[in-house]
Write a protein that holds these residues in place. Structure first.
Motif, PDB file in Angstrom:
ATOM      1  N   ALA A 188      -7.851  35.879 -30.298  1.00 46.24           N
ATOM      2  CA  ALA A 188      -7.052  37.111 -30.275  1.00 46.24           C
ATOM      3  C   ALA A 188      -7.617  38.113 -29.267  1.00 46.24           C
ATOM      4  O   ALA A 188      -6.858  38.833 -28.608  1.00 46.24           O
ATOM      5  CB  ALA A 188      -7.008  37.731 -31.664  1.00 46.24           C
ATOM      6  N   THR A 189      -8.923  38.155 -29.129  1.00 42.36           N
ATOM      7  CA  THR A 189      -9.556  39.058 -28.159  1.00 42.36           C
ATOM      8  C   THR A 189      -9.112  38.708 -26.738  1.00 42.36           C
ATOM      9  O   THR A 189      -8.842  39.607 -25.931  1.00 42.36           O
ATOM     10  CB  THR A 189     -11.091  38.958 -28.267  1.00 42.36           C
ATOM     11  N   PHE A 190      -9.019  37.421 -26.440  1.00 41.31           N
ATOM     12  CA  PHE A 190      -8.558  36.987 -25.120  1.00 41.31           C
ATOM     13  C   PHE A 190      -7.150  37.503 -24.853  1.00 41.31           C
ATOM     14  O   PHE A 190      -6.866  38.033 -23.772  1.00 41.31           O
ATOM     15  CB  PHE A 190      -8.575  35.458 -25.034  1.00 41.31           C
ATOM     16  N   LYS A 191      -6.273  37.379 -25.831  1.00 41.50           N
ATOM     17  CA  LYS A 191      -4.877  37.813 -25.663  1.00 41.50           C
ATOM     18  C   LYS A 191      -4.770  39.314 -25.464  1.00 41.50           C
ATOM     19  O   LYS A 191      -4.033  39.787 -24.601  1.00 41.50           O
ATOM     20  CB  LYS A 191      -4.047  37.354 -26.861  1.00 41.50           C
ATOM     21  N   VAL A 192      -5.528  40.068 -26.250  1.00 36.44           N
ATOM     22  CA  VAL A 192      -5.496  41.531 -26.116  1.00 36.44           C
ATOM     23  C   VAL A 192      -6.056  41.958 -24.759  1.00 36.44           C
ATOM     24  O   VAL A 192      -5.475  42.824 -24.082  1.00 36.44           O
ATOM     25  CB  VAL A 192      -6.289  42.194 -27.280  1.00 36.44           C
ATOM     26  N   LEU A 193      -7.154  41.357 -24.344  1.00 40.19           N
ATOM     27  CA  LEU A 193      -7.744  41.700 -23.048  1.00 40.19           C
ATOM     28  C   LEU A 193      -6.857  41.257 -21.879  1.00 40.19           C
ATOM     29  O   LEU A 193      -6.821  41.924 -20.842  1.00 40.19           O
ATOM     30  CB  LEU A 193      -9.139  41.111 -22.920  1.00 40.19           C
ATOM     31  N   ALA A 194      -6.140  40.154 -22.044  1.00 40.82           N
ATOM     32  CA  ALA A 194      -5.223  39.705 -20.993  1.00 40.82           C
ATOM     33  C   ALA A 194      -4.102  40.731 -20.794  1.00 40.82           C
ATOM     34  O   ALA A 194      -3.746  41.068 -19.657  1.00 40.82           O
ATOM     35  CB  ALA A 194      -4.635  38.342 -21.339  1.00 40.82           C
ATOM     36  N   ILE A 195      -3.572  41.253 -21.874  1.00 41.49           N
ATOM     37  CA  ILE A 195      -2.544  42.292 -21.784  1.00 41.49           C
ATOM     38  C   ILE A 195      -3.137  43.569 -21.189  1.00 41.49           C
ATOM     39  O   ILE A 195      -2.505  44.220 -20.356  1.00 41.49           O
ATOM     40  CB  ILE A 195      -1.915  42.554 -23.173  1.00 41.49           C
ATOM     41  N   GLY A 215      -8.981  38.384 -12.621  1.00 39.11           N
ATOM     42  CA  GLY A 215      -9.353  38.934 -13.930  1.00 39.11           C
ATOM     43  C   GLY A 215      -9.156  37.919 -15.044  1.00 39.11           C
ATOM     44  O   GLY A 215      -9.986  37.803 -15.954  1.00 39.11           O
ATOM     45  N   MET A 216      -8.054  37.179 -14.979  1.00 38.40           N
ATOM     46  CA  MET A 216      -7.783  36.164 -16.000  1.00 38.40           C
ATOM     47  C   MET A 216      -8.778  35.010 -15.915  1.00 38.40           C
ATOM     48  O   MET A 216      -9.193  34.468 -16.947  1.00 38.40           O
ATOM     49  CB  MET A 216      -6.349  35.636 -15.851  1.00 38.40           C
ATOM     50  N   MET A 217      -9.178  34.645 -14.705  1.00 38.26           N
ATOM     51  CA  MET A 217     -10.156  33.564 -14.555  1.00 38.26           C
ATOM     52  C   MET A 217     -11.507  33.978 -15.140  1.00 38.26           C
ATOM     53  O   MET A 217     -12.163  33.179 -15.818  1.00 38.26           O
ATOM     54  CB  MET A 217     -10.293  33.179 -13.084  1.00 38.26           C
ATOM     55  N   ILE A 218     -11.906  35.201 -14.898  1.00 33.97           N
ATOM     56  CA  ILE A 218     -13.166  35.705 -15.463  1.00 33.97           C
ATOM     57  C   ILE A 218     -13.073  35.766 -16.980  1.00 33.97           C
ATOM     58  O   ILE A 218     -13.995  35.364 -17.695  1.00 33.97           O
ATOM     59  CB  ILE A 218     -13.512  37.083 -14.867  1.00 33.97           C
ATOM     60  N   LEU A 219     -11.938  36.272 -17.471  1.00 36.78           N
ATOM     61  CA  LEU A 219     -11.730  36.378 -18.915  1.00 36.78           C
ATOM     62  C   LEU A 219     -11.736  35.001 -19.579  1.00 36.78           C
ATOM     63  O   LEU A 219     -12.292  34.837 -20.672  1.00 36.78           O
ATOM     64  CB  LEU A 219     -10.390  37.095 -19.176  1.00 36.78           C
ATOM     65  N   ALA A 220     -11.148  34.005 -18.929  1.00 29.26           N
ATOM     66  CA  ALA A 220     -11.101  32.644 -19.481  1.00 29.26           C
ATOM     67  C   ALA A 220     -12.490  32.020 -19.569  1.00 29.26           C
ATOM     68  O   ALA A 220     -12.729  31.157 -20.421  1.00 29.26           O
ATOM     69  CB  ALA A 220     -10.185  31.769 -18.631  1.00 29.26           C
ATOM     70  N   GLN A 221     -13.408  32.456 -18.708  1.00 31.13           N
ATOM     71  CA  GLN A 221     -14.766  31.942 -18.760  1.00 31.13           C
ATOM     72  C   GLN A 221     -15.567  32.537 -19.918  1.00 31.13           C
ATOM     73  O   GLN A 221     -16.501  31.924 -20.409  1.00 31.13           O
ATOM     74  CB  GLN A 221     -15.500  32.238 -17.440  1.00 31.13           C
ATOM     75  N   ILE A 222     -15.180  33.743 -20.344  1.00 31.89           N
ATOM     76  CA  ILE A 222     -15.942  34.448 -21.380  1.00 31.89           C
ATOM     77  C   ILE A 222     -15.430  34.148 -22.790  1.00 31.89           C
ATOM     78  O   ILE A 222     -16.216  33.934 -23.704  1.00 31.89           O
ATOM     79  CB  ILE A 222     -15.904  35.976 -21.116  1.00 31.89           C
ATOM     80  N   PHE A 223     -14.094  34.115 -22.962  1.00 31.68           N
ATOM     81  CA  PHE A 223     -13.495  33.939 -24.292  1.00 31.68           C
ATOM     82  C   PHE A 223     -12.679  32.649 -24.353  1.00 31.68           C
ATOM     83  O   PHE A 223     -12.096  32.237 -23.354  1.00 31.68           O
ATOM     84  CB  PHE A 223     -12.542  35.111 -24.608  1.00 31.68           C
TER      85      PHE A 223
END
Length: 146
Positions: free
Chosen positions: A51-58, A38-46
């Motif tokens: 701040a959106t990355f941090k909130v979505l990571a949590i 999930g974090m790898m996918i999120l890192a590719q998008i944001f």
């Protein structure tokens, strides 16, 4: 060897709380892999400092840890039964019976037991663990007398 239901002294289905607090190693590894993906996918998008990355990571962390017990319970349906002579573990409908002579508590944690030579996590309540420990001590005392 299947035991009849009249022999069952104590039976319990794993609850959400039990599964959340007493996870098996395989469940912990699956959660970790899911979080990393999930974090790898999120890192590719944001971008990582957004701040959106941090909130979505949590949110991903909470979702993985909070939803895993629900998914595991609905898919695996763990049920534990204690008889006079056996501990019966049923996961996904597959029932495995362990003689109490092959069950021993591992002192690393209260819910870790050695079942048939393998260290397993029992995802059950304290009441079930107390019943099991009581039955084990009774069983072991009976065998020492012989």
């Amino acid at each position: 060897m299947k035991k009849s239901s009249t022999d069952v002294l104590y039976q319990e289905e794993s609850t959400y709380k039990d599964m959340l607090l007493r996870k098996s190693w395989s469940m912990r590894i699956a959660e970790t892999i899911t979080f990393v993906l999930g974090m790898m996918i999120l890192a590719q998008i944001f971008p990582r400092n957004d701040a959106t990355f941090k909130v979505l990571a949590i949110a991903i962390a909470i979702a993985v840890v909070g939803l895993a017990p629900f998914l595991y319970k609905s898919i695996m349906r763990p049920v534990y039964k204690l008889t006079k002579t056996h501990l019966i573990v049923s996961i996904s409908g597959k029932e495995t019976s362990y003689p109490l002579s092959e069950v021993e508590q591992v002192y690393e944690g209260r819910h870790f037991y050695r079942l048939g030579g393998k260290k397993e996590s029992l995802m059950v309540s304290r009441q079930f663990l107390n019943q099991l420990n009581e039955r084990l001590s009774y069983y072991n005392k009976g065998n020492k007398r012989r």
